[in-house]
Enzyme design. Structure first.
Site, PDB file in Angstrom:
ATOM      1  N   GLU A   1      28.373   1.709 -40.086  1.00  0.00           N
ATOM      2  CA  GLU A   1      28.380   0.254 -40.241  1.00  0.00           C
ATOM      3  C   GLU A   1      29.414  -0.379 -39.309  1.00  0.00           C
ATOM      4  O   GLU A   1      29.190  -1.476 -38.781  1.00  0.00           O
ATOM      5  CB  GLU A   1      28.664  -0.126 -41.698  1.00  0.00           C
ATOM      6  CG  GLU A   1      27.573   0.319 -42.668  1.00  0.00           C
ATOM      7  CD  GLU A   1      26.191  -0.181 -42.250  1.00  0.00           C
ATOM      8  OE1 GLU A   1      26.058  -1.380 -41.933  1.00  0.00           O
ATOM      9  OE2 GLU A   1      25.253   0.636 -42.235  1.00  0.00           O
TER      10      GLU A   1
ATOM     11  N   TRP B   1      27.602  -0.653 -36.202  1.00  0.00           N
ATOM     12  CA  TRP B   1      26.748  -1.844 -36.073  1.00  0.00           C
ATOM     13  C   TRP B   1      27.550  -3.015 -35.529  1.00  0.00           C
ATOM     14  O   TRP B   1      27.061  -3.815 -34.726  1.00  0.00           O
ATOM     15  CB  TRP B   1      26.134  -2.216 -37.425  1.00  0.00           C
ATOM     16  CG  TRP B   1      24.783  -1.617 -37.637  1.00  0.00           C
ATOM     17  CD1 TRP B   1      24.463  -0.554 -38.419  1.00  0.00           C
ATOM     18  CD2 TRP B   1      23.541  -2.051 -37.044  1.00  0.00           C
ATOM     19  NE1 TRP B   1      23.117  -0.290 -38.352  1.00  0.00           N
ATOM     20  CE2 TRP B   1      22.532  -1.195 -37.521  1.00  0.00           C
ATOM     21  CE3 TRP B   1      23.215  -3.067 -36.156  1.00  0.00           C
ATOM     22  CZ2 TRP B   1      21.200  -1.337 -37.135  1.00  0.00           C
ATOM     23  CZ3 TRP B   1      21.891  -3.214 -35.771  1.00  0.00           C
ATOM     24  CH2 TRP B   1      20.903  -2.352 -36.258  1.00  0.00           C
TER      25      TRP B   1
ATOM     26  N   TRP C   1       8.166 -22.827 -36.018  1.00  0.00           N
ATOM     27  CA  TRP C   1       9.050 -23.094 -37.149  1.00  0.00           C
ATOM     28  C   TRP C   1       8.750 -24.468 -37.760  1.00  0.00           C
ATOM     29  O   TRP C   1       8.287 -25.382 -37.074  1.00  0.00           O
ATOM     30  CB  TRP C   1      10.511 -23.062 -36.707  1.00  0.00           C
ATOM     31  CG  TRP C   1      10.995 -21.769 -36.138  1.00  0.00           C
ATOM     32  CD1 TRP C   1      11.380 -21.535 -34.848  1.00  0.00           C
ATOM     33  CD2 TRP C   1      11.172 -20.530 -36.821  1.00  0.00           C
ATOM     34  NE1 TRP C   1      11.782 -20.234 -34.686  1.00  0.00           N
ATOM     35  CE2 TRP C   1      11.668 -19.588 -35.879  1.00  0.00           C
ATOM     36  CE3 TRP C   1      10.967 -20.111 -38.140  1.00  0.00           C
ATOM     37  CZ2 TRP C   1      11.962 -18.264 -36.216  1.00  0.00           C
ATOM     38  CZ3 TRP C   1      11.257 -18.791 -38.474  1.00  0.00           C
ATOM     39  CH2 TRP C   1      11.749 -17.886 -37.525  1.00  0.00           C
TER      40      TRP C   1
ATOM     41  N   ASN D   1      26.260  -7.980 -48.197  1.00  0.00           N
ATOM     42  CA  ASN D   1      25.390  -7.795 -47.046  1.00  0.00           C
ATOM     43  C   ASN D   1      23.916  -7.664 -47.421  1.00  0.00           C
ATOM     44  O   ASN D   1      23.045  -8.212 -46.746  1.00  0.00           O
ATOM     45  CB  ASN D   1      25.828  -6.574 -46.233  1.00  0.00           C
ATOM     46  CG  ASN D   1      25.057  -6.456 -44.929  1.00  0.00           C
ATOM     47  OD1 ASN D   1      25.139  -7.337 -44.088  1.00  0.00           O
ATOM     48  ND2 ASN D   1      24.295  -5.387 -44.768  1.00  0.00           N
TER      49      ASN D   1
ATOM     50  N   TRP E   1      15.897 -19.614 -37.625  1.00  0.00           N
ATOM     51  CA  TRP E   1      17.041 -18.751 -37.920  1.00  0.00           C
ATOM     52  C   TRP E   1      18.352 -19.402 -37.483  1.00  0.00           C
ATOM     53  O   TRP E   1      19.407 -19.163 -38.096  1.00  0.00           O
ATOM     54  CB  TRP E   1      16.873 -17.372 -37.269  1.00  0.00           C
ATOM     55  CG  TRP E   1      16.735 -17.375 -35.774  1.00  0.00           C
ATOM     56  CD1 TRP E   1      15.579 -17.422 -35.063  1.00  0.00           C
ATOM     57  CD2 TRP E   1      17.794 -17.335 -34.806  1.00  0.00           C
ATOM     58  NE1 TRP E   1      15.839 -17.409 -33.709  1.00  0.00           N
ATOM     59  CE2 TRP E   1      17.186 -17.349 -33.517  1.00  0.00           C
ATOM     60  CE3 TRP E   1      19.178 -17.275 -34.892  1.00  0.00           C
ATOM     61  CZ2 TRP E   1      17.927 -17.320 -32.338  1.00  0.00           C
ATOM     62  CZ3 TRP E   1      19.924 -17.245 -33.713  1.00  0.00           C
ATOM     63  CH2 TRP E   1      19.301 -17.263 -32.466  1.00  0.00           C
TER      64      TRP E   1
ATOM     65  N   TRP F   1      21.171 -12.549 -37.966  1.00  0.00           N
ATOM     66  CA  TRP F   1      20.073 -13.492 -38.208  1.00  0.00           C
ATOM     67  C   TRP F   1      18.856 -13.146 -37.359  1.00  0.00           C
ATOM     68  O   TRP F   1      17.717 -13.208 -37.838  1.00  0.00           O
ATOM     69  CB  TRP F   1      20.546 -14.925 -37.943  1.00  0.00           C
ATOM     70  CG  TRP F   1      21.172 -15.511 -39.164  1.00  0.00           C
ATOM     71  CD1 TRP F   1      22.493 -15.557 -39.481  1.00  0.00           C
ATOM     72  CD2 TRP F   1      20.479 -16.084 -40.273  1.00  0.00           C
ATOM     73  NE1 TRP F   1      22.671 -16.134 -40.714  1.00  0.00           N
ATOM     74  CE2 TRP F   1      21.454 -16.476 -41.219  1.00  0.00           C
ATOM     75  CE3 TRP F   1      19.140 -16.333 -40.556  1.00  0.00           C
ATOM     76  CZ2 TRP F   1      21.126 -17.076 -42.432  1.00  0.00           C
ATOM     77  CZ3 TRP F   1      18.805 -16.937 -41.754  1.00  0.00           C
ATOM     78  CH2 TRP F   1      19.786 -17.303 -42.676  1.00  0.00           C
TER      79      TRP F   1
END
Length: 476
Positions: A276, A279, A307, A342, A360, A383
């Site tokens: 993590e 990431w 959208w 998360n 987003w 996102w």
């Protein structure tokens, strides 16, 4: 005669493991620490409200530690290059040292500052400190940046282990001074009228000391259950280190080596936790090589995504009034604490982009203003990942079912009951889908849909089909 340098603090608000500070010391320089408020430099990515709250307390903590060394933090406001040049002239500093920037706007500012200082005869010296692996050091065999996480992290793990963290500078390395500095009350970072962050002092401990304690608490109490428990928002199985890492109160190298020093037998949860951290590395590498990511989809085809622009739906989502309890719980946790688990971040992001078909970027901007750990790389990449338009993103047809997500990851409803108390008396069977409860059960629980708790903003099945049709525009 003592030769002086300025240490320009940025997102590295600590005393230990600062390569640029060590470089200055190794060059025989004594340091004057400084920080510049220059919101204009960051433009639209100036810190949001929650981040400003954290920044105030982090700077105050750093100031306290530096004052113990006889060299309190010099805080000034204005155009960064001019402020640093003026302070260098005032103190006779021959150089300015700082940690190297990663964010696009910060890299541009660093370049501008270097040019402006050079014209005055002062050199800017920057050193990497924000990541385990500086961008460009881990690339594909073709020499390109990685676009997929797993091979990126595998390649990282094949690199030499990150160097041991540097020790903190002591008082002898700083210049004792009484230079003018903005008082804490004039930093203009804390919310006033209303103080929507009231009580946050009991939730968070910004600063390097708080960061070290948070890491140790996680390693002592939660790491063993991390691999399995990290997806359950009520379990407190995550580190909550993200704001400390974002503001540089603790370095990734400090985290890495603290984990590596653990006794044998914790290999699996340790590897999962470090992945993590990986990431975070991946997101920052992506931003470094793709500076448009905060505003534009990584996958260009998504620029054609149809959208919607429903402000009513956006406001319901922001206020935790969607009628889907796990979504509403997450949005209320965010507003009341400046943080969101998360797993729940993924659920609420999927709901915004795929149930409500809202851009987003709207969610990214809301998180930017309300998260204490709002980080340009992590926020924008996260996102885009959920929306399906980012690097190594979830496929566009992956649409989180908020009902099943709630039942799976909050099975006894502890998380939802904490943040959505108006439905707390519902039985577990109906807690994550109150509209499925018989009228008698709702009445007994004191729930009146549409009054005490909203009806679902959209129907899950219908919203899913609508989303798939919309995504089909850019996938076919």
């Amino acid at each position: 005669m003592v030769t002086t340098a300025l240490y320009w603090y940025r997102q590295d608000l600590r005393l230990a493991d600062l390569p640029a500070m060590r470089a200055a010391i190794d060059n025989g320089l004594k340091l004057i620490p400084c920080y510049v408020f220059d919101d204009a430099a960051a433009g639209q990515w100036s810190p949001g409200g929650a981040s400003r709250w954290w920044l105030h307390h982090s700077l105050a903590a750093l100031d306290t530690e530096l004052a113990k060394r006889g060299s309190p933090l010099v805080v000034r406001r204005g155009e960064t290059a001019r402020v640093l040049a003026d302070l260098a002239a005032q103190t006779g500093a021959e150089a300015v040292y700082c940690s190297e920037a990663i964010d696009p706007w910060a890299r541009e500012l660093q370049s501008q500052v270097a040019d402006a200082l050079w014209e005055t005869g002062v050199q800017l010296e920057a050193r990497p400190s924000a990541l385990l692996f500086h961008p460009g050091t881990v690339c594909t065999q073709a020499g390109d940046p990685y676009r997929v996480f797993t091979p990126f992290w595998r390649a990282c793990l094949q690199q030499p282990s990150p160097a041991e963290p540097l020790s903190a500078a002591s008082g002898k390395h700083f210049v004792e001074h009484d230079l003018d500095s903005l008082p804490h009350d004039d930093w203009q970072l804390l919310p006033r009228n209303p103080d929507w962050a009231a009580g946050w002092d009991e939730l968070w401990s910004p600063g390097a000391t708080g960061a070290r304690r948070a890491l140790q608490h996680f390693l002592d109490n939660a790491l063993d259950s991390y691999a399995e428990g990290r997806d359950f928002p009520a379990a407190r199985s995550t580190s909550r280190l993200s704001p400390h890492l974002h503001f540089g109160e603790i370095s990734p190298r400090q985290v890495w080596h603290a984990v590596q020093a653990l006794p044998e037998g914790q290999d699996k949860p340790a590897a999962k936790f470090l992945a993590e951290v990986g990431w975070r590395e991946f997101c920052h590498q992506l931003l470094y090589f793709n500076p448009e990511i905060p505003e534009k989809p990584f996958k260009a085809d998504f620029g054609e995504m149809p959208w919607l622009a429903d402000q009513t739906h956006l406001q319901a989502w922001q206020r935790g009034r969607t009628g889907y309890p796990i979504v509403d719980a997450g949005m209320r946790e965010l507003w009341q604490t400046g943080f969101m688990h998360n797993r729940v971040r993924m659920i609420v992001a999927s709901f915004l982009t795929k149930h409500l078909l809202l851009p987003w970027q709207w969610g990214e901007q809301w998180f930017w203003d309300t998260l204490v750990d709002a980080d340009l790389a992590n926020n924008s990449c996260g996102w885009q990942w959920v929306a399906g338009c980012g690097a190594d993103a979830a496929p566009y047809f992956r649409i989180f079912n908020p009902i099943l997500q709630g039942r799976k990851f909050d099975p006894d409803g502890e998380y939802v009951r904490q943040w959505v108390p108006e439905i707390a008396s519902l039985p577990d069977k109906y807690l994550h889908a109150p509209w499925e409860a018989p009228a008698k059960i709702l009445a007994e629980a004191g729930v009146e849909l549409g009054e005490t708790y909203p009806e679902p903003l959209v129907d899950h099945k219908e919203a899913r089909e609508t989303a798939l049709q919309a995504y089909g525009v850019i996938s076919g």
